[in-house]
Design a protein around this motif. Sequence first.
Motif, PDB file in Angstrom:
ATOM      1  N   ASN A   1       0.862  -1.190   0.000  1.00 22.59           N
ATOM      2  CA  ASN A   1       0.000   0.000   0.000  1.00 22.59           C
ATOM      3  C   ASN A   1       0.893   1.232   0.000  1.00 22.59           C
ATOM      4  OD1 ASN A   1      -2.487  -1.450   0.214  1.00 22.59           O
ATOM      5  ND2 ASN A   1      -2.021  -1.840   2.364  1.00 22.59           N
ATOM      6  N   ILE A   2       0.825   2.006  -1.067  1.00 20.50           N
ATOM      7  CA  ILE A   2       1.703   3.186  -1.158  1.00 20.50           C
ATOM      8  C   ILE A   2       0.873   4.424  -1.475  1.00 20.50           C
ATOM      9  CG2 ILE A   2       3.702   1.825  -1.933  1.00 20.50           C
ATOM     10  CD1 ILE A   2       3.061   3.198  -4.758  1.00 20.50           C
ATOM     11  N   CYS A   3       1.329   5.576  -0.988  1.00 21.22           N
ATOM     12  CA  CYS A   3       0.655   6.813  -1.407  1.00 21.22           C
ATOM     13  C   CYS A   3       1.638   7.664  -2.200  1.00 21.22           C
ATOM     14  CB  CYS A   3       0.094   7.587  -0.209  1.00 21.22           C
ATOM     15  SG  CYS A   3       1.284   8.024   1.033  1.00 21.22           S
ATOM     16  N   LEU A   4       1.117   8.318  -3.223  1.00 20.44           N
ATOM     17  CA  LEU A   4       1.920   9.241  -4.038  1.00 20.44           C
ATOM     18  C   LEU A   4       1.780  10.626  -3.430  1.00 20.44           C
ATOM     19  CD1 LEU A   4       0.914   8.108  -7.657  1.00 20.44           C
ATOM     20  CD2 LEU A   4       2.856   7.355  -6.293  1.00 20.44           C
ATOM     21  N   LEU A   5       2.917  11.201  -3.028  1.00 23.72           N
ATOM     22  CA  LEU A   5       2.915  12.529  -2.409  1.00 23.72           C
ATOM     23  C   LEU A   5       3.811  13.463  -3.208  1.00 23.72           C
ATOM     24  CD1 LEU A   5       3.534  11.492   1.330  1.00 23.72           C
ATOM     25  CD2 LEU A   5       1.333  12.072   0.313  1.00 23.72           C
ATOM     26  N   GLY A   6       3.574  14.759  -3.069  1.00 26.39           N
ATOM     27  CA  GLY A   6       4.444  15.736  -3.733  1.00 26.39           C
ATOM     28  C   GLY A   6       3.664  16.976  -4.118  1.00 26.39           C
TER      29      GLY A   6
ATOM     30  N   ARG B   1     -12.282  19.626 -14.909  1.00 23.53           N
ATOM     31  CA  ARG B   1     -12.377  21.049 -15.317  1.00 23.53           C
ATOM     32  C   ARG B   1     -11.108  21.815 -14.949  1.00 23.53           C
ATOM     33  NH1 ARG B   1     -14.403  25.955 -13.385  1.00 23.53           N
ATOM     34  NH2 ARG B   1     -15.019  25.209 -11.334  1.00 23.53           N
ATOM     35  N   ARG B   2     -10.582  21.540 -13.750  1.00 24.09           N
ATOM     36  CA  ARG B   2      -9.418  22.302 -13.268  1.00 24.09           C
ATOM     37  C   ARG B   2      -8.082  21.670 -13.661  1.00 24.09           C
ATOM     38  NH1 ARG B   2     -11.300  25.538  -8.639  1.00 24.09           N
ATOM     39  NH2 ARG B   2     -13.519  25.129  -8.432  1.00 24.09           N
ATOM     40  N   GLN B   3      -8.130  20.413 -14.117  1.00 22.72           N
ATOM     41  CA  GLN B   3      -6.930  19.652 -14.475  1.00 22.72           C
ATOM     42  C   GLN B   3      -5.968  19.498 -13.294  1.00 22.72           C
ATOM     43  OE1 GLN B   3      -5.209  21.111 -18.136  1.00 22.72           O
ATOM     44  NE2 GLN B   3      -7.126  20.987 -19.217  1.00 22.72           N
ATOM     45  N   ILE B   4      -6.533  19.333 -12.096  1.00 22.13           N
ATOM     46  CA  ILE B   4      -5.723  19.039 -10.902  1.00 22.13           C
ATOM     47  C   ILE B   4      -6.458  17.989 -10.077  1.00 22.13           C
ATOM     48  CG2 ILE B   4      -4.691  21.344 -10.720  1.00 22.13           C
ATOM     49  CD1 ILE B   4      -6.705  21.846  -8.361  1.00 22.13           C
ATOM     50  N   SER B   5      -5.707  17.290  -9.214  1.00 22.06           N
ATOM     51  CA  SER B   5      -6.351  16.333  -8.300  1.00 22.06           C
ATOM     52  C   SER B   5      -6.931  17.089  -7.116  1.00 22.06           C
ATOM     53  CB  SER B   5      -5.336  15.309  -7.795  1.00 22.06           C
ATOM     54  OG  SER B   5      -4.816  14.558  -8.867  1.00 22.06           O
ATOM     55  N   ILE B   6      -8.146  16.717  -6.734  1.00 21.09           N
ATOM     56  CA  ILE B   6      -8.814  17.343  -5.583  1.00 21.09           C
ATOM     57  C   ILE B   6      -9.057  16.299  -4.491  1.00 21.09           C
ATOM     58  CG2 ILE B   6     -11.028  18.364  -4.863  1.00 21.09           C
ATOM     59  CD1 ILE B   6     -11.070  19.779  -7.608  1.00 21.09           C
ATOM     60  N   SER B   7      -9.289  15.052  -4.923  1.00 19.62           N
ATOM     61  CA  SER B   7      -9.593  13.980  -3.961  1.00 19.62           C
ATOM     62  C   SER B   7      -8.590  12.845  -4.088  1.00 19.62           C
ATOM     63  CB  SER B   7     -10.987  13.405  -4.229  1.00 19.62           C
ATOM     64  OG  SER B   7     -11.948  14.409  -4.108  1.00 19.62           O
ATOM     65  N   LEU B   8      -8.454  12.100  -3.019  1.00 23.43           N
ATOM     66  CA  LEU B   8      -7.669  10.876  -3.027  1.00 23.43           C
ATOM     67  C   LEU B   8      -8.356   9.875  -3.968  1.00 23.43           C
ATOM     68  CD1 LEU B   8      -6.785   9.053   0.283  1.00 23.43           C
ATOM     69  CD2 LEU B   8      -7.960   7.856  -1.506  1.00 23.43           C
TER      70      LEU B   8
ATOM     71  N   ASN C   1      -1.577  -1.267  -4.110  1.00 27.27           N
ATOM     72  CA  ASN C   1      -2.654  -0.274  -4.022  1.00 27.27           C
ATOM     73  C   ASN C   1      -2.011   1.115  -4.042  1.00 27.27           C
ATOM     74  OD1 ASN C   1      -5.070  -1.881  -3.757  1.00 27.27           O
ATOM     75  ND2 ASN C   1      -4.313  -2.491  -1.744  1.00 27.27           N
ATOM     76  N   VAL C   2      -2.142   1.794  -5.171  1.00 26.44           N
ATOM     77  CA  VAL C   2      -1.551   3.128  -5.323  1.00 26.44           C
ATOM     78  C   VAL C   2      -2.608   4.158  -4.938  1.00 26.44           C
ATOM     79  CG1 VAL C   2      -0.496   4.759  -6.935  1.00 26.44           C
ATOM     80  CG2 VAL C   2      -0.056   2.309  -7.181  1.00 26.44           C
ATOM     81  N   LEU C   3      -2.339   4.950  -3.907  1.00 28.46           N
ATOM     82  CA  LEU C   3      -3.276   6.009  -3.494  1.00 28.46           C
ATOM     83  C   LEU C   3      -2.733   7.339  -3.991  1.00 28.46           C
ATOM     84  CD1 LEU C   3      -4.103   3.584  -1.683  1.00 28.46           C
ATOM     85  CD2 LEU C   3      -4.782   5.242   0.038  1.00 28.46           C
ATOM     86  N   ASP C   4      -3.395   7.883  -4.983  1.00 27.69           N
ATOM     87  CA  ASP C   4      -2.966   9.153  -5.596  1.00 27.69           C
ATOM     88  C   ASP C   4      -3.576  10.308  -4.795  1.00 27.69           C
ATOM     89  OD1 ASP C   4      -2.048  11.086  -7.394  1.00 27.69           O
ATOM     90  OD2 ASP C   4      -3.799  10.878  -8.697  1.00 27.69           O
ATOM     91  N   THR C   5      -2.735  11.204  -4.304  1.00 22.61           N
ATOM     92  CA  THR C   5      -3.243  12.299  -3.458  1.00 22.61           C
ATOM     93  C   THR C   5      -3.043  13.651  -4.142  1.00 22.61           C
ATOM     94  OG1 THR C   5      -1.145  12.729  -2.304  1.00 22.61           O
ATOM     95  CG2 THR C   5      -2.544  10.983  -1.409  1.00 22.61           C
ATOM     96  N   PRO C   6      -3.891  14.641  -3.815  1.00 22.33           N
ATOM     97  CA  PRO C   6      -3.701  15.981  -4.392  1.00 22.33           C
ATOM     98  C   PRO C   6      -2.432  16.627  -3.838  1.00 22.33           C
ATOM     99  CG  PRO C   6      -5.884  15.744  -3.388  1.00 22.33           C
ATOM    100  CD  PRO C   6      -5.068  14.584  -2.956  1.00 22.33           C
ATOM    101  N   GLY C   7      -1.786  17.463  -4.659  1.00 28.86           N
ATOM    102  CA  GLY C   7      -0.577  18.152  -4.193  1.00 28.86           C
ATOM    103  C   GLY C   7      -0.849  19.545  -3.670  1.00 28.86           C
ATOM    104  N   TYR C   8      -2.059  20.062  -3.952  1.00 28.43           N
ATOM    105  CA  TYR C   8      -2.361  21.432  -3.510  1.00 28.43           C
ATOM    106  C   TYR C   8      -2.764  21.421  -2.038  1.00 28.43           C
ATOM    107  CZ  TYR C   8      -1.823  22.783  -8.318  1.00 28.43           C
ATOM    108  OH  TYR C   8      -1.266  23.006  -9.554  1.00 28.43           O
ATOM    109  N   PHE C   9      -2.252  22.413  -1.283  1.00 29.65           N
ATOM    110  CA  PHE C   9      -2.356  22.354   0.180  1.00 29.65           C
ATOM    111  C   PHE C   9      -3.790  22.510   0.682  1.00 29.65           C
ATOM    112  CE2 PHE C   9       2.031  24.097  -0.524  1.00 29.65           C
ATOM    113  CZ  PHE C   9       2.644  22.866  -0.372  1.00 29.65           C
TER     114      PHE C   9
END
Length: 690
Positions: free
Chosen positions: A10-15, A56-63, A76-84
Amino acid sequence: MSYSAQNIRNICLLGHGGNGKTSLAESMLYLTGGTDRLGKPTDGNTVCDYDAEEIRRQISISLAIAPVEYKGCKINVLDTPGYFDFAGEAFEALQVTGSAILVCSAKGGMSVGAEKAWQYCEERKMPRVIYISKTDEENSDYNAAFETLRERFGKNIAPVAAPIWDENKKVIGIIDVLHKRAYEIKNGKRVEIDVPADKVAVLDELYDALKESVAETSEEFMDKYFSGEDFTYAEMIQGLRQGVKDLSLFPVVCGSALSGLGTLMLLDTIVDLLPNPIECPPPLAENADGELEEFALSAGALPCGFIFKTVADQYGKYSYVKVLSGTLTPDMQVVNSRTGETEKLGRLYILKGKKTEEVKELVCGDIGAVAKMDKLKTGDTLCDPRHVVKLPAIPFPEPCYSVAIAPKTKGQEDKIAAGLTRLNDEDPTFNWVNNAETHQMVVSGTGDMQMDVLVSRLKSRFSVEAELSEPRVAYREKIRKKVEIQGRHKKQTGGHGQFGDVWMRFEPGENDELEFCEEVVGGAVPKNYFPAVEKGLREAVLHGVLAGYPVVNLKATLFDGSYHPVDSSEMAFKTAVQIAYKNGMPQASPVLLEPIGELKVTIPDSYMGDVIGDLNKRRGRVMGMNPDGKGNQIVEAEVPMAEMTRYAIDLRSLTQSRGSFTFHFVRYEEATPAAQEKAIAEAKAMQDGE
């Protein structure tokens, strides 16, 4: 296919936002056959960014979850938003993953997002791999990015990959240091090539550095290293795994999600070097007696799951669950440790972005979803009735940015409230209240982008258009002088008239609440009218004479008056005292009180001057500074709440998003003349507008 816990990662993508996390997840899925085409965020067709707002915004908002199957393992890749503004989503992912991939761009190196992601992992003692993205794009500089990481995090940064450049400094391939092989991408496929002659020395140097790292993981390896013996491949893997687990080693991989270069190598690194769910440190859980105990992660133990996210769409509600022990099956009886209630599990699913696939079980270590369980909330622990435990809540950031929200069409307040309640299930990082004093609905969260998304979702999902404005400040009024004044109400109409006459003394009091006294001598005002006088006053003090704000610290004494045996009534005396209040208060030197809050700002030392200068402009008083032990300073100050409405946004720009703060009301104090004038003018404009 069913996987055991040993074969799950289980990994999460952060950055930082825009560094290519969603594209990397897409590349992993595409190259392992999980999808039949490579989606792009700009085209709005990726697996993980499926929400209308994200497209619409071309950014991630939700996990979002992307299960990748590779070499007999399920990742299991958990993609997370980068915006604070959406950091709460990253905290949900961090709670249930055993390790992290920090995605840094070859164009920028160490961004604030990567710094914060590193900090999140440090706090949780979480193993991590660094992936340097976009190595083949124009103006990318792998070496500069790597050196920045090395400077920031020291010699524990260990490259297990190195790029191959052509004569124009364009990345055309990649060296796998551990396997001493080289690859390039041809027609979307990875092809092995010979290690270029000019790279052999580089490869040997990097391999020796890895050997040294392996030697440091055990005394046995250290002896072998110093005696000049080579490590076997299995020993290299064993040592590197140990180094990653001990947090003494952080492997660095590089590549391009767009071409697929480096993606399979990253997957190899995840499978070979990152821990499976059972190898992760056990969390502390609260048992039935309220004591903390280590929770054993075991496939053979009683079933237990943790709800880390809630999603609701037109088809119903999904509660994302991580299985901590045992196996979950549909219709199983579980206890929700938050409520103490026994519930029957609904249908179980594996998620891939917005797609769901029904399964008959979720095994220990796996991540999936349970459907249509309306009572479940994010942060709930589901347990076997024989062993009820409660896992720690997700440490969401405290809301620090507030706005007033109102419907564009009058009368739709209930619709907004219902919409916010539903959205709050999905995003617990905001809250909202109906402020009875300022007559506004106020939403508090992490920043302006989050608020903008909430407004868009209210419109698209609940068909209600809302507008945002600055929240009003709840001022108070008080008097500073003593005044004695008569209030007389006389009205003659046909039949009975109305007559009430009071003499009042208004003076500063000790308590916030109105203090009502009477000193009437000789029955000038009969006792049966005293309650009416007090009631009239209590209504009056809700609105001060300066700007209509509630009056505090007022002592009001009824000391004389007169009455008419026929025309006097409770109503007449109530009106009389309100006349006295209206005429007397302006003569008693009224003043506006403003709310003051206690501010604690955590910032790196280098921003100290700018932050303190900004606080001075906000009429803040700096009370002290303390180091936090992590290279930051905590500045403590008292600041008027009226000056803090945009502080969350302003602090971000002052500190390049490195600063954070908490702010809590402490007391009221007299406002400065300039602040009074401004508040009175605003109150008048508001009254005129209504």
